[in-house]
Design a protein around this motif. Sequence first.
Motif, PDB file in Angstrom:
ATOM      1  N   SER A 156       0.830  -1.211   0.000  1.00  0.00           N
ATOM      2  CA  SER A 156       0.000   0.000   0.000  1.00  0.00           C
ATOM      3  C   SER A 156       0.861   1.257   0.000  1.00  0.00           C
ATOM      4  O   SER A 156       0.622   2.189  -0.767  1.00  0.00           O
ATOM      5  CB  SER A 156      -0.936   0.021   1.211  1.00  0.00           C
ATOM      6  OG  SER A 156      -1.852  -1.025   1.140  1.00  0.00           O
ATOM      7  N   THR A 157       1.866   1.269   0.854  1.00  0.00           N
ATOM      8  CA  THR A 157       2.751   2.441   0.916  1.00  0.00           C
ATOM      9  C   THR A 157       3.538   2.581  -0.376  1.00  0.00           C
ATOM     10  O   THR A 157       3.711   3.687  -0.896  1.00  0.00           O
ATOM     11  CB  THR A 157       3.688   2.340   2.131  1.00  0.00           C
ATOM     12  OG1 THR A 157       2.915   2.071   3.302  1.00  0.00           O
ATOM     13  CG2 THR A 157       4.463   3.633   2.330  1.00  0.00           C
ATOM     14  N   ALA A 158       4.008   1.463  -0.924  1.00  0.00           N
ATOM     15  CA  ALA A 158       4.724   1.504  -2.207  1.00  0.00           C
ATOM     16  C   ALA A 158       3.823   2.064  -3.305  1.00  0.00           C
ATOM     17  O   ALA A 158       4.262   2.866  -4.137  1.00  0.00           O
ATOM     18  CB  ALA A 158       5.223   0.108  -2.574  1.00  0.00           C
ATOM     19  N   SER A 186       2.623   6.384  -7.032  1.00  0.00           N
ATOM     20  CA  SER A 186       1.545   7.127  -7.685  1.00  0.00           C
ATOM     21  C   SER A 186       1.569   8.619  -7.340  1.00  0.00           C
ATOM     22  O   SER A 186       0.795   9.397  -7.898  1.00  0.00           O
ATOM     23  CB  SER A 186       0.186   6.521  -7.322  1.00  0.00           C
ATOM     24  OG  SER A 186      -0.053   6.638  -5.949  1.00  0.00           O
ATOM     25  N   SER A 187       2.458   9.038  -6.470  1.00  0.00           N
ATOM     26  CA  SER A 187       2.575  10.451  -6.121  1.00  0.00           C
ATOM     27  C   SER A 187       3.148  11.243  -7.303  1.00  0.00           C
ATOM     28  O   SER A 187       4.044  10.775  -7.999  1.00  0.00           O
ATOM     29  CB  SER A 187       3.512  10.603  -4.917  1.00  0.00           C
ATOM     30  OG  SER A 187       3.885  11.958  -4.748  1.00  0.00           O
ATOM     31  N   ASN A 215       7.744  11.376 -10.166  1.00  0.00           N
ATOM     32  CA  ASN A 215       8.296  11.639 -11.497  1.00  0.00           C
ATOM     33  C   ASN A 215       8.753  13.075 -11.678  1.00  0.00           C
ATOM     34  O   ASN A 215       8.831  13.569 -12.800  1.00  0.00           O
ATOM     35  CB  ASN A 215       7.262  11.263 -12.568  1.00  0.00           C
ATOM     36  CG  ASN A 215       7.056   9.769 -12.621  1.00  0.00           C
ATOM     37  OD1 ASN A 215       8.005   9.012 -12.766  1.00  0.00           O
ATOM     38  ND2 ASN A 215       5.822   9.342 -12.477  1.00  0.00           N
ATOM     39  N   GLU A 216       9.049  13.740 -10.575  1.00  0.00           N
ATOM     40  CA  GLU A 216       9.546  15.113 -10.631  1.00  0.00           C
ATOM     41  C   GLU A 216      10.844  15.213  -9.844  1.00  0.00           C
ATOM     42  O   GLU A 216      11.156  14.349  -9.035  1.00  0.00           O
ATOM     43  CB  GLU A 216       8.533  16.071  -9.974  1.00  0.00           C
ATOM     44  CG  GLU A 216       7.204  16.140 -10.649  1.00  0.00           C
ATOM     45  CD  GLU A 216       6.210  17.014  -9.883  1.00  0.00           C
ATOM     46  OE1 GLU A 216       6.618  17.686  -8.903  1.00  0.00           O
ATOM     47  OE2 GLU A 216       5.038  17.020 -10.265  1.00  0.00           O
ATOM     48  N   GLU A 217      11.564  16.305 -10.077  1.00  0.00           N
ATOM     49  CA  GLU A 217      12.691  16.579  -9.199  1.00  0.00           C
ATOM     50  C   GLU A 217      12.122  16.922  -7.824  1.00  0.00           C
ATOM     51  O   GLU A 217      11.030  17.481  -7.719  1.00  0.00           O
ATOM     52  CB  GLU A 217      13.515  17.749  -9.737  1.00  0.00           C
ATOM     53  CG  GLU A 217      14.315  17.374 -10.957  1.00  0.00           C
ATOM     54  CD  GLU A 217      15.248  18.491 -11.395  1.00  0.00           C
ATOM     55  OE1 GLU A 217      15.600  19.367 -10.565  1.00  0.00           O
ATOM     56  OE2 GLU A 217      15.633  18.480 -12.568  1.00  0.00           O
TER      57      GLU A 217
END
Length: 156
Positions: free
Chosen positions: A124-126, A131-132, A136-138
Amino acid sequence: MEKKKRIALVAHDNRKQDLIEWVEYNAVTLLEHKIICTGTTGKLIEQQLKPALDSEKFSSFEVTKLKSGPLGGDQQLGAMIVDGEIDLMIFFWDPMQPQPHDVDVKALLRITVLYNIPTACNRSTADFIISSHLFNEEYRQKVKDYSTYINREVKM
């Protein structure tokens, strides 16, 4: 943290299948990142994903394998965290089975907290981490300043 994350993947024996399933499910997303595994986990991920890895779409998927956890892989991973070479860790550990290297596991988890490394210990945490939008951002993580501790007066 750069946009391309350096992701540590670790799993105890009773949780390896769970981690492999998670990696398979998220393979397309993980392709964009660098994967570092303890030895046995890395071998199993490569074996399981071999058919997909042989396709052109997955040809860039690379798994860096360290030693097996009980043979020092946990400590290698901890050193990489200290050296700033790991951005996040997915560690599916088994809460029901004592491990012969429990002290190494505790030390590794301590290092992730000390260096403010996002750590998932269950699926769940993974899932929330991957999905945050930050995944995919710096991202500039804040690491506590330990200079007071480092520069303290040491008496004998």
